[in-house]
Write an enzyme that holds these catalytic residues in place. Structure first.
Site, PDB file in Angstrom:
ATOM      1  N   HIS A  50       0.849  -1.187   0.000  1.00  0.00           N
ATOM      2  CA  HIS A  50       0.000   0.000   0.000  1.00  0.00           C
ATOM      3  C   HIS A  50       0.888   1.242   0.000  1.00  0.00           C
ATOM      4  CE1 HIS A  50      -3.833  -2.000   1.844  1.00  0.00           C
ATOM      5  NE2 HIS A  50      -3.308  -2.708   0.851  1.00  0.00           N
ATOM      6  N   GLU A  52       1.012   3.839   1.919  1.00  0.00           N
ATOM      7  CA  GLU A  52       1.553   4.181   3.229  1.00  0.00           C
ATOM      8  C   GLU A  52       2.706   3.260   3.612  1.00  0.00           C
ATOM      9  OE1 GLU A  52      -3.032   4.528   3.573  1.00  0.00           O
ATOM     10  OE2 GLU A  52      -1.573   3.347   2.451  1.00  0.00           O
ATOM     11  N   CYS A  80      -6.081   1.907   5.800  1.00  0.00           N
ATOM     12  CA  CYS A  80      -6.727   0.672   6.253  1.00  0.00           C
ATOM     13  C   CYS A  80      -6.133   0.267   7.606  1.00  0.00           C
ATOM     14  CB  CYS A  80      -6.497  -0.440   5.227  1.00  0.00           C
ATOM     15  SG  CYS A  80      -4.775  -1.012   5.152  1.00  0.00           S
ATOM     16  N   CYS A  83      -2.254  -0.442   7.518  1.00  0.00           N
ATOM     17  CA  CYS A  83      -1.438   0.771   7.437  1.00  0.00           C
ATOM     18  C   CYS A  83      -1.516   1.586   8.720  1.00  0.00           C
ATOM     19  CB  CYS A  83      -1.852   1.592   6.223  1.00  0.00           C
ATOM     20  SG  CYS A  83      -1.498   0.742   4.657  1.00  0.00           S
TER      21      CYS A  83
END
Length: 156
Positions: A50, A52, A80, A83
């Site tokens: 992701h 992040e 999410c 993260c």
């Protein structure tokens, strides 16, 4: 603040062009960008890739350690749970969010991991930074995705 979110939005547009969910992230410390990332889950075939996570990994490398004390993270869409957890462990100071994610957000929408009193660190959060630009990019991406799926079905 907006200049960092603008850079995160540029990262999200890179993800969009790659066919990835268009989320971008930037980590700033002392007014300087030290890391950037965008979603690469499809490209790398990695569920942890992701935006992040990519930025956190890059920032840890740049600073020579996993504690990102004094760092602020700017992300185009609410993180999410994975993260948000990584941000807690990394000791991110502040989180700036473009658009909230009512389906999977873990920083206020569905869950509130980033400010949970049950954890050893809490992250200050500010939302709505360039919200329309961030949300618009997501809407455009998923609209195109639905169109392509519909078109592919009709060609079968």
């Amino acid at each position: 603040m907006n200049r960092f979110m603008q850079e995160a939005l540029r990262e999200a547009k890179i993800a969009f062009r790659l066919g990835e969910v268009p989320i971008g992230a930037v980590i700033e410390k002392d007014g300087q960008i030290i890391a950037k990332g965008h979603n690469l889950t499809e490209t790398l075939k990695d569920p942890t890739a992701h935006a992040e996570m990519m930025a956190i990994r890059q920032a840890a490398e740049a600073l020579g350690g996993w504690r990102l004390i004094g760092c602020n993270l700017y992300v185009t869409v609410e993180p999410c749970s994975m993260c948000a957890g990584a941000m807690i462990w990394a000791r991110i100071n502040r989180l700036y969010i473009g658009a909230m994610d009512p389906k999977a957000g873990a920083c206020g929408s569905v869950f509130q991991i980033a400010q949970s009193s049950k954890l050893n660190h809490r992250i200050e959060i500010e939302t709505g930074i360039m919200e329309e630009e961030c949300a618009s990019l997501m809407r455009e991406f998923f609209s195109q995705l639905r169109y392509r799926k519909k078109k592919n079905k009709s060609e079968e």
